[in-house]
Write a protein that holds these residues in place. Structure first.
Motif, PDB file in Angstrom:
ATOM      1  N   ASP A   1      -9.744   6.138   8.478  1.00  0.00           N
ATOM      2  CA  ASP A   1      -9.887   4.724   7.390  1.00  0.00           C
ATOM      3  C   ASP A   1     -10.153   5.928   6.172  1.00  0.00           C
ATOM      4  O   ASP A   1     -10.200   5.666   4.843  1.00  0.00           O
ATOM      5  CB  ASP A   1     -10.728   3.775   7.380  1.00  0.00           C
ATOM      6  CG  ASP A   1     -10.481   2.567   8.002  1.00  0.00           C
ATOM      7  OD1 ASP A   1      -8.880   2.955   8.277  1.00  0.00           O
ATOM      8  OD2 ASP A   1     -11.128   2.023   8.712  1.00  0.00           O
TER       9      ASP A   1
ATOM     10  N   ALA B   1     -19.373   6.524  -7.034  1.00  0.00           N
ATOM     11  CA  ALA B   1     -18.788   5.220  -6.045  1.00  0.00           C
ATOM     12  C   ALA B   1     -20.055   5.769  -4.875  1.00  0.00           C
ATOM     13  O   ALA B   1     -21.149   4.663  -3.895  1.00  0.00           O
ATOM     14  CB  ALA B   1     -18.316   5.229  -5.426  1.00  0.00           C
TER      15      ALA B   1
ATOM     16  N   ASN C   1     -21.618   3.491   1.035  1.00  0.00           N
ATOM     17  CA  ASN C   1     -21.114   3.414   0.059  1.00  0.00           C
ATOM     18  C   ASN C   1     -20.013   4.026   0.383  1.00  0.00           C
ATOM     19  O   ASN C   1     -18.873   3.520  -0.058  1.00  0.00           O
ATOM     20  CB  ASN C   1     -21.606   3.796  -0.881  1.00  0.00           C
ATOM     21  CG  ASN C   1     -22.804   3.425  -1.620  1.00  0.00           C
ATOM     22  OD1 ASN C   1     -22.998   2.063  -1.185  1.00  0.00           O
ATOM     23  ND2 ASN C   1     -23.421   4.490  -1.860  1.00  0.00           N
TER      24      ASN C   1
ATOM     25  N   ALA D   1     -17.756   1.543   2.348  1.00  0.00           N
ATOM     26  CA  ALA D   1     -16.924   0.956   1.589  1.00  0.00           C
ATOM     27  C   ALA D   1     -15.860   1.219   0.949  1.00  0.00           C
ATOM     28  O   ALA D   1     -14.980   0.561   0.646  1.00  0.00           O
ATOM     29  CB  ALA D   1     -17.811   0.111   1.382  1.00  0.00           C
ATOM     30  N   TYR D   2     -15.789   2.140   0.201  1.00  0.00           N
ATOM     31  CA  TYR D   2     -14.679   2.803  -0.216  1.00  0.00           C
ATOM     32  C   TYR D   2     -13.474   3.235   0.339  1.00  0.00           C
ATOM     33  O   TYR D   2     -12.695   2.767   0.062  1.00  0.00           O
ATOM     34  CB  TYR D   2     -15.255   4.272  -0.671  1.00  0.00           C
ATOM     35  CG  TYR D   2     -13.810   4.487  -1.870  1.00  0.00           C
ATOM     36  CD1 TYR D   2     -13.779   4.164  -3.509  1.00  0.00           C
ATOM     37  CD2 TYR D   2     -13.441   5.691  -1.670  1.00  0.00           C
ATOM     38  CE1 TYR D   2     -13.098   5.052  -4.340  1.00  0.00           C
ATOM     39  CE2 TYR D   2     -12.180   5.998  -2.232  1.00  0.00           C
ATOM     40  CZ  TYR D   2     -11.931   5.371  -3.672  1.00  0.00           C
ATOM     41  OH  TYR D   2     -11.109   6.504  -4.346  1.00  0.00           O
ATOM     42  N   CYS D   3     -14.005   3.405   1.811  1.00  0.00           N
ATOM     43  CA  CYS D   3     -12.690   3.669   2.456  1.00  0.00           C
ATOM     44  C   CYS D   3     -11.935   1.885   2.853  1.00  0.00           C
ATOM     45  O   CYS D   3     -10.838   1.982   3.278  1.00  0.00           O
ATOM     46  CB  CYS D   3     -12.969   4.219   3.630  1.00  0.00           C
ATOM     47  SG  CYS D   3     -13.310   6.116   3.855  1.00  0.00           S
ATOM     48  N   LYS D   4     -12.775   1.657   2.806  1.00  0.00           N
ATOM     49  CA  LYS D   4     -12.199  -0.304   3.214  1.00  0.00           C
ATOM     50  C   LYS D   4     -11.775  -0.404   2.524  1.00  0.00           C
ATOM     51  O   LYS D   4     -10.655  -1.039   2.177  1.00  0.00           O
ATOM     52  CB  LYS D   4     -13.230  -1.252   3.976  1.00  0.00           C
ATOM     53  CG  LYS D   4     -13.605  -0.965   4.441  1.00  0.00           C
ATOM     54  CD  LYS D   4     -15.102  -2.004   5.667  1.00  0.00           C
ATOM     55  CE  LYS D   4     -15.936  -2.328   4.609  1.00  0.00           C
ATOM     56  NZ  LYS D   4     -17.256  -3.112   5.077  1.00  0.00           N
ATOM     57  N   GLU D   5     -11.910  -0.439   0.625  1.00  0.00           N
ATOM     58  CA  GLU D   5     -10.790  -0.974  -0.392  1.00  0.00           C
ATOM     59  C   GLU D   5      -9.942   0.009  -0.434  1.00  0.00           C
ATOM     60  O   GLU D   5      -8.744  -0.892  -0.350  1.00  0.00           O
ATOM     61  CB  GLU D   5     -12.015  -0.163  -1.851  1.00  0.00           C
ATOM     62  CG  GLU D   5     -13.193  -1.419  -1.807  1.00  0.00           C
ATOM     63  CD  GLU D   5     -13.660  -0.832  -2.774  1.00  0.00           C
ATOM     64  OE1 GLU D   5     -12.977   0.126  -3.811  1.00  0.00           O
ATOM     65  OE2 GLU D   5     -15.269  -1.542  -3.180  1.00  0.00           O
ATOM     66  N   VAL D   6      -9.928   1.270   0.023  1.00  0.00           N
ATOM     67  CA  VAL D   6      -8.297   1.868  -0.209  1.00  0.00           C
ATOM     68  C   VAL D   6      -7.612   1.279   0.874  1.00  0.00           C
ATOM     69  O   VAL D   6      -6.383   0.874   0.547  1.00  0.00           O
ATOM     70  CB  VAL D   6      -8.827   2.988  -0.424  1.00  0.00           C
ATOM     71  CG1 VAL D   6      -7.197   3.979   0.200  1.00  0.00           C
ATOM     72  CG2 VAL D   6      -8.769   3.727  -0.805  1.00  0.00           C
TER      73      VAL D   6
ATOM     74  N   HIS E   1      -7.538  -1.796   2.414  1.00  0.00           N
ATOM     75  CA  HIS E   1      -6.977  -3.127   1.679  1.00  0.00           C
ATOM     76  C   HIS E   1      -5.300  -3.385   0.455  1.00  0.00           C
ATOM     77  O   HIS E   1      -5.112  -3.971   0.319  1.00  0.00           O
ATOM     78  CB  HIS E   1      -8.308  -4.125   1.432  1.00  0.00           C
ATOM     79  CG  HIS E   1      -9.049  -4.269   2.491  1.00  0.00           C
ATOM     80  ND1 HIS E   1     -10.371  -4.113   2.510  1.00  0.00           N
ATOM     81  CD2 HIS E   1      -8.863  -4.547   3.849  1.00  0.00           C
ATOM     82  CE1 HIS E   1     -10.835  -4.864   3.671  1.00  0.00           C
ATOM     83  NE2 HIS E   1      -9.450  -4.975   4.364  1.00  0.00           N
ATOM     84  N   ALA E   2      -6.231  -2.466  -0.469  1.00  0.00           N
ATOM     85  CA  ALA E   2      -4.907  -1.783  -1.708  1.00  0.00           C
ATOM     86  C   ALA E   2      -3.777  -1.240  -1.048  1.00  0.00           C
ATOM     87  O   ALA E   2      -2.926  -1.211  -1.957  1.00  0.00           O
ATOM     88  CB  ALA E   2      -5.824  -1.002  -2.529  1.00  0.00           C
ATOM     89  N   GLN E   3      -4.032  -1.070  -0.045  1.00  0.00           N
ATOM     90  CA  GLN E   3      -2.387  -0.056   0.704  1.00  0.00           C
ATOM     91  C   GLN E   3      -1.038  -1.295   1.147  1.00  0.00           C
ATOM     92  O   GLN E   3      -1.787  -2.228   1.272  1.00  0.00           O
ATOM     93  CB  GLN E   3      -2.810   0.874   1.608  1.00  0.00           C
ATOM     94  CG  GLN E   3      -3.104   1.642   1.263  1.00  0.00           C
ATOM     95  CD  GLN E   3      -3.981   2.660   2.644  1.00  0.00           C
ATOM     96  OE1 GLN E   3      -3.284   2.572   3.057  1.00  0.00           O
ATOM     97  NE2 GLN E   3      -3.429   4.168   1.811  1.00  0.00           N
TER      98      GLN E   3
END
Length: 213
Positions: free
Chosen positions: A39, A136, A201, A204-209, A211-213
């Motif tokens: 991730d 972030a 943080n 969390a940013y990695c997880k957002e990326v 989920h956006a894929q």
């Protein structure tokens, strides 16, 4: 899962210990496939720039890191891992990765601290950040928080990349990069609660990326 790059020039165990404390799944690895499918990647480092680049090059990990960046995967460079993201390091007169524009310079022993005393090199101990841009990684990190440093060289990235600075003899970039590609001269894994918050943080940013894929 976060991948912690293993290239025999880093503080991988300390980083893993911090992530374990946060219950963040992670693995120390030099396997290209694992790095490319994680991730996010944490790129730690201790020691000298020349040694670090030699280890990366001998294992083909310099090319893997470039592919990680091209793929848009989040990456966090720490200490020497931060410095060798730039084009050049005065330490060992080393051509470095060139992923971000800039260079690394040595602290000048003729510089003085705020009390007029010559600097002690390396810069070792706790120091604060002066924030220059929103980042972030610093969400929920108190403005007065201090982080742990140990280094004799400091990064000089392109000015637009500077996210926070620290003063030791002169002001230098202690946090730089862009969203998803960050570098810290300090050691978040050794910086207590503020450092743990920064690592959380990043995760969390990695997880957002993802989920956006």
């Amino acid at each position: 899962m976060l991948a912690i790059l293993d290239y025999e020039a880093g503080n991988q165990t300390s980083v893993r210990r911090a992530l374990d404390f946060l219950d963040i799944p992670c693995a120390i690895t030099a396997e290209p496939n694992a790095l490319l499918h994680a991730d996010g990647v944490i790129f730690p480092g201790v020691g000298a720039a020349g040694q670090a680049m030699a280890e990366l090059s001998s294992k083909g990990l310099d090319a893997v890191l470039s592919e990680v960046i091209r793929s848009g995967k989040p990456l966090l460079g720490i200490c020497v891992g931060c410095q060798i993201l730039l084009d050049y390091s005065a330490e060992n007169d080393t051509r470095t990765l060139g992923i971000l524009p800039g260079e690394c310079r040595r602290f000048d022993p003729t510089w003085t601290d705020e009390d007029g005393r010559n600097l002690i090199i390396p810069h070792m101990g706790w120091n604060g950040l002066h924030r220059k841009q929103e980042c972030a990684l610093l969400n929920n990190v108190p403005l007065e928080a201090e982080f742990y440093f140990v280094h004799s060289y400091f990064p000089v990235p392109s000015p637009e990349l500077v996210l926070a600075t620290t003063v030791y003899g002169q002001e230098f970039a202690s946090l730089f990069g862009r969203p998803g590609l960050w570098a810290t001269q300090f050691h978040p894994e050794k910086s207590g609660r503020p450092g743990l918050t920064l690592l959380a943080n990043f995760h969390a940013y990695c997880k957002e990326v993802v989920h956006a894929q």
